[in-house]
Design an enzyme around this catalytic site. Sequence first.
Site, mmCIF file in Angstrom:
data_model
loop_
_atom_site.group_PDB
_atom_site.id
_atom_site.type_symbol
_atom_site.label_atom_id
_atom_site.label_comp_id
_atom_site.label_asym_id
_atom_site.label_seq_id
_atom_site.Cartn_x
_atom_site.Cartn_y
_atom_site.Cartn_z
ATOM 1 N N ASN A 62 0.819 -1.211 0.000
ATOM 2 C CA ASN A 62 0.000 0.000 0.000
ATOM 3 C C ASN A 62 0.854 1.263 0.000
ATOM 4 O O ASN A 62 1.973 1.288 0.536
ATOM 5 C CB ASN A 62 -1.036 -0.003 1.139
ATOM 6 N N GLU A 64 0.407 5.309 0.743
ATOM 7 C CA GLU A 64 -0.505 6.307 1.307
ATOM 8 C C GLU A 64 -0.118 7.725 0.888
ATOM 9 O O GLU A 64 0.951 7.961 0.308
ATOM 10 C CB GLU A 64 -0.544 6.146 2.831
ATOM 11 N N CYS A 73 -4.379 0.748 -2.281
ATOM 12 C CA CYS A 73 -4.258 -0.537 -1.581
ATOM 13 C C CYS A 73 -3.147 -1.405 -2.180
ATOM 14 O O CYS A 73 -2.892 -1.369 -3.393
ATOM 15 C CB CYS A 73 -5.563 -1.300 -1.653
ATOM 16 N N GLU A 75 -2.953 -4.678 -2.713
ATOM 17 C CA GLU A 75 -3.294 -5.708 -3.706
ATOM 18 C C GLU A 75 -3.523 -5.090 -5.072
ATOM 19 O O GLU A 75 -3.236 -5.696 -6.100
ATOM 20 C CB GLU A 75 -4.485 -6.571 -3.258
ATOM 21 N N CYS A 112 -10.639 -4.860 0.652
ATOM 22 C CA CYS A 112 -11.750 -3.909 0.712
ATOM 23 C C CYS A 112 -12.633 -4.084 -0.523
ATOM 24 O O CYS A 112 -12.244 -4.745 -1.502
ATOM 25 C CB CYS A 112 -11.222 -2.476 0.803
ATOM 26 N N CYS A 115 -11.071 -3.181 -3.900
ATOM 27 C CA CYS A 115 -10.100 -4.181 -4.382
ATOM 28 C C CYS A 115 -10.809 -5.430 -4.883
ATOM 29 O O CYS A 115 -10.384 -6.041 -5.865
ATOM 30 C CB CYS A 115 -9.105 -4.533 -3.288
HETATM 31 N N1 THU Z 1 -5.602 -1.198 2.436
HETATM 32 C C1 THU Z 1 -5.102 -2.075 1.532
HETATM 33 O O1 THU Z 1 -3.936 -1.956 1.107
HETATM 34 N N2 THU Z 1 -5.887 -3.086 1.104
HETATM 35 C C2 THU Z 1 -7.176 -3.277 1.507
HETATM 36 O O2 THU Z 1 -7.865 -4.131 0.978
HETATM 37 C C3 THU Z 1 -7.720 -2.474 2.609
HETATM 38 C C4 THU Z 1 -6.944 -1.270 2.978
HETATM 39 C C5 THU Z 1 -4.736 -0.101 2.886
HETATM 40 C C6 THU Z 1 -5.179 1.268 2.431
HETATM 41 C C7 THU Z 1 -4.571 2.148 3.492
HETATM 42 O O3 THU Z 1 -3.225 2.412 3.134
HETATM 43 C C8 THU Z 1 -4.561 1.277 4.738
HETATM 44 O O4 THU Z 1 -4.711 -0.057 4.286
HETATM 45 C C9 THU Z 1 -5.663 1.604 5.740
HETATM 46 O O5 THU Z 1 -6.906 1.599 5.133
#
Ligand code: THU
Length: 160
Positions: A62, A64, A73, A75, A112, A115
Amino acid sequence: MDIIKIKASIRVHKDEHSLDAKDKELLDYAIKQLDFAYAPYSLFRVGAAVRMEDDSMYPGCNQENASYPLCMCGERVALYNAAAQAPHLKPVTLAIVIRNEKKPITTPVSPCGACRQVIAEFEQRYKQDIRIFLKSDASEIYELRTVKDILPLTFDSSFL
Ligand code: THU
């Protein structure tokens, strides 16, 4: 009135020992990506790795941003990385792992909704179900045969 029942099956591995060598390698590769995640805001690291039909692997984690909605995200980074570098190869397996720096998470964390939709697009694009492995810090491992198990009634281009 009819009732539609939705069924999903998830294989549960107590630990990595019941995975075959290639799946263990993919999971370990995803775990390695946790160190490369850029998650200074959430402190929630996500590592991912995609196995392609020719056995090559593509990583992601991920990413940010101070402007929170721009976070991407792990994935999705892995899948887009694979599609950018090897668009002609089918993705066959996806490993997704998390590490929460604020508290231990003892159950696998599912992708999520956004994704799931992106994974569904890859399945449709490549006409290939993608197996998914999920693991958290200190959890058992979930194995899904396809994202459709966690995204029933999937929306896809067949409706357009
Ligand atoms: N995140 C992911 O990388 N994958 C997911 O399926 C859920 C959330 C990341 C996004 C963000 O950087 C952190 O997790 C918190 O939401």
